[in-house]
Design a protein around this motif. Structure first.
Motif, PDB file in Angstrom:
ATOM      1  N   UNK A 101       0.936  -1.289   0.120  1.00 11.27           N
ATOM      2  CA  UNK A 101      -0.101  -0.031   0.063  1.00 11.27           C
ATOM      3  C   UNK A 101       0.806   1.138   0.015  1.00 11.27           C
ATOM      4  N   UNK A 102       0.810   2.129  -0.901  1.00 17.28           N
ATOM      5  CA  UNK A 102       1.349   3.474  -0.871  1.00 17.28           C
ATOM      6  C   UNK A 102       1.257   4.221   0.338  1.00 17.28           C
ATOM      7  N   UNK A 103       2.134   4.941   0.838  1.00 13.89           N
ATOM      8  CA  UNK A 103       2.083   5.795   1.989  1.00 13.89           C
ATOM      9  C   UNK A 103       1.056   6.834   1.830  1.00 13.89           C
ATOM     10  N   UNK A 104       0.983   7.660   0.798  1.00 18.12           N
ATOM     11  CA  UNK A 104      -0.185   8.667   0.846  1.00 18.12           C
ATOM     12  C   UNK A 104      -1.375   7.944   1.031  1.00 18.12           C
ATOM     13  N   UNK A 105      -1.627   6.861   0.137  1.00 19.44           N
ATOM     14  CA  UNK A 105      -3.035   6.314   0.351  1.00 19.44           C
ATOM     15  C   UNK A 105      -3.274   5.798   1.826  1.00 19.44           C
ATOM     16  N   UNK A 106      -2.478   5.233   2.334  1.00 18.20           N
ATOM     17  CA  UNK A 106      -2.537   4.773   3.737  1.00 18.20           C
ATOM     18  C   UNK A 106      -2.704   6.079   4.779  1.00 18.20           C
ATOM     19  N   UNK A 107      -2.010   7.399   4.363  1.00 17.47           N
ATOM     20  CA  UNK A 107      -2.389   8.545   5.265  1.00 17.47           C
ATOM     21  C   UNK A 107      -3.646   9.173   4.923  1.00 17.47           C
ATOM     22  N   UNK A 108      -4.103   9.012   3.726  1.00 17.88           N
ATOM     23  CA  UNK A 108      -5.392   9.375   3.633  1.00 17.88           C
ATOM     24  C   UNK A 108      -6.539   9.013   4.306  1.00 17.88           C
ATOM     25  N   UNK A 125      -6.516  -0.531  17.503  1.00 16.35           N
ATOM     26  CA  UNK A 125      -5.359  -1.385  17.368  1.00 16.35           C
ATOM     27  C   UNK A 125      -5.344  -2.415  16.183  1.00 16.35           C
ATOM     28  N   UNK A 126      -6.318  -2.802  15.756  1.00 15.56           N
ATOM     29  CA  UNK A 126      -6.586  -3.612  14.675  1.00 15.56           C
ATOM     30  C   UNK A 126      -6.114  -2.992  13.368  1.00 15.56           C
ATOM     31  N   UNK A 127      -6.597  -1.918  13.108  1.00 12.18           N
ATOM     32  CA  UNK A 127      -6.437  -0.840  11.952  1.00 12.18           C
ATOM     33  C   UNK A 127      -4.600  -0.682  11.938  1.00 12.18           C
ATOM     34  N   UNK A 128      -4.110  -0.236  13.206  1.00 14.79           N
ATOM     35  CA  UNK A 128      -2.885   0.118  13.222  1.00 14.79           C
ATOM     36  C   UNK A 128      -1.907  -1.031  12.857  1.00 14.79           C
ATOM     37  N   UNK A 129      -2.256  -2.408  13.192  1.00 13.94           N
ATOM     38  CA  UNK A 129      -1.538  -3.456  12.703  1.00 13.94           C
ATOM     39  C   UNK A 129      -1.782  -3.973  11.364  1.00 13.94           C
ATOM     40  N   UNK A 130      -2.866  -3.926  11.119  1.00 14.59           N
ATOM     41  CA  UNK A 130      -3.329  -4.504   9.723  1.00 14.59           C
ATOM     42  C   UNK A 130      -2.738  -3.576   8.561  1.00 14.59           C
ATOM     43  N   UNK A 131      -2.843  -2.015   8.727  1.00 12.36           N
ATOM     44  CA  UNK A 131      -2.355  -1.235   7.597  1.00 12.36           C
ATOM     45  C   UNK A 131      -0.748  -1.086   7.761  1.00 12.36           C
ATOM     46  N   UNK A 132      -0.150  -1.360   8.826  1.00 11.14           N
ATOM     47  CA  UNK A 132       1.098  -1.572   8.821  1.00 11.14           C
ATOM     48  C   UNK A 132       1.668  -2.576   8.010  1.00 11.14           C
ATOM     49  N   UNK A 133       1.034  -3.999   8.284  1.00 14.50           N
ATOM     50  CA  UNK A 133       1.523  -4.832   7.331  1.00 14.50           C
ATOM     51  C   UNK A 133       1.008  -4.846   5.881  1.00 14.50           C
ATOM     52  N   UNK A 134       0.018  -3.976   5.712  1.00 17.59           N
ATOM     53  CA  UNK A 134      -0.292  -3.668   4.318  1.00 17.59           C
ATOM     54  C   UNK A 134       0.673  -2.801   3.328  1.00 17.59           C
ATOM     55  N   UNK A 135       1.423  -2.051   4.153  1.00 19.74           N
ATOM     56  CA  UNK A 135       2.410  -1.218   3.741  1.00 19.74           C
ATOM     57  C   UNK A 135       3.425  -1.951   3.112  1.00 19.74           C
ATOM     58  N   UNK A 136       3.837  -3.060   3.515  1.00 20.03           N
ATOM     59  CA  UNK A 136       5.102  -3.730   3.048  1.00 20.03           C
ATOM     60  C   UNK A 136       4.582  -5.242   2.663  1.00 20.03           C
ATOM     61  N   UNK A 137       3.669  -5.394   2.565  1.00 24.14           N
ATOM     62  CA  UNK A 137       3.039  -6.570   2.123  1.00 24.14           C
ATOM     63  C   UNK A 137       3.551  -6.697   0.627  1.00 24.14           C
ATOM     64  N   UNK A 138       3.723  -8.125   0.267  1.00 21.19           N
ATOM     65  CA  UNK A 138       4.043  -8.168  -1.160  1.00 21.19           C
ATOM     66  C   UNK A 138       2.637  -8.383  -2.176  1.00 21.19           C
ATOM     67  N   UNK A 139       2.090  -7.375  -2.145  1.00 26.19           N
ATOM     68  CA  UNK A 139       0.724  -7.408  -2.879  1.00 26.19           C
ATOM     69  C   UNK A 139       0.901  -6.193  -3.638  1.00 26.19           C
TER      70      UNK A 139
END
Length: 227
Positions: free
Chosen positions: A124-131, A155-169
């Motif tokens: 996930x691109x950081x600008x999309x996550x920030x928005x 807490x779930x949002x913090x963990x899930x979106x942290x992982x999405x930032x570096x996921x091989x997706x």
């Protein structure tokens, strides 16, 4: 000399806007934070576009861009989430929000050395996550979505979106080589979806748009050829 520094000046404006956003977050003025993120995203788009148009790419510009994005699209959204948790008296669990900042740094570092991301993003691109995180506050107007602002959900949002930032997706990049509908169908769908939803639901639509962007990316790269 002036021409060479125009993109870097725009990048500096991105960083400045992100720093101002941190101030607003510290004052719990989250609507202003959202405005800062949008403005910074515009600067982030313009600096790259101007660098290409003026043909003044530079290594310092690339590094400055990542540093600016780390503040605006990394630390700022994590601090917003931290403040939401603080309002819930989450105590030490509030610091979980800063995982967003850590994984944003990893995301940006990977992007700088990953040659696969010229036509699409990986993670996930950081600008999309920030928005998404910056505009969560506008969902507070909907009573049925109140659960999103409870501590377990945050807490779930913090963990899930942290992982999405570096996921091989693989994720859709809105970079058009041409305007062929077939080749760019998912890019057009993303843009149309965003325009329609934002025109109807205004700012509260932005987190939904980002979620649908993620869904469209998964559909595109799972069931269709990459193009």
């Amino acid at each position: 000399m002036i021409k060479k520094n125009i993109p870097n000046t725009i990048t500096a404006a991105n960083l400045f806007t992100g720093a101002v956003g941190v101030y607003f977050a510290s004052q719990f003025q989250f609507e202003w934070v959202a405005f800062c993120i949008v403005l910074a995203a515009i600067f982030d788009f313009l600096d790259g576009m101007l660098a290409r148009l003026l043909k003044v790419h530079s290594e310092i510009g690339k590094q400055l861009d990542s540093l600016a994005d780390m503040v605006t699209f990394g630390f700022l959204p994590s601090y917003v989430l931290f403040q939401f948790l603080q309002m819930n008296d989450a105590g030490i669990l509030s610091f979980t929000a800063f995982l967003i900042a850590v994984f944003s740094a990893l995301r940006l570092a990977k992007f700088n050395i990953d040659t696969r991301q010229s036509e699409e993003f990986i993670g996930l691109p950081t600008p999309a996550n920030a928005l998404l995180l910056g505009f969560l506050v506008f969902l507070k107007d909907y009573e049925k979505l109140g659960f999103l602002f409870e501590t377990p959900s945050l807490l779930i949002i913090a963990v899930v979106f942290s992982l999405l930032l570096v996921a091989e997706i693989p994720m859709i990049a809105l970079k058009f080589k041409n305007f062929n509908i077939r080749e760019n169908i998912f890019r057009y769908l993303t843009i149309i979806m965003a325009v329609v939803l934002i025109s109807i639901f205004q700012f509260s639509a932005i987190p939904v748009v980002i979620l649908l962007y993620i869904l469209l990316s998964v559909i595109k790269f799972t069931f269709f050829k990459r193009n």
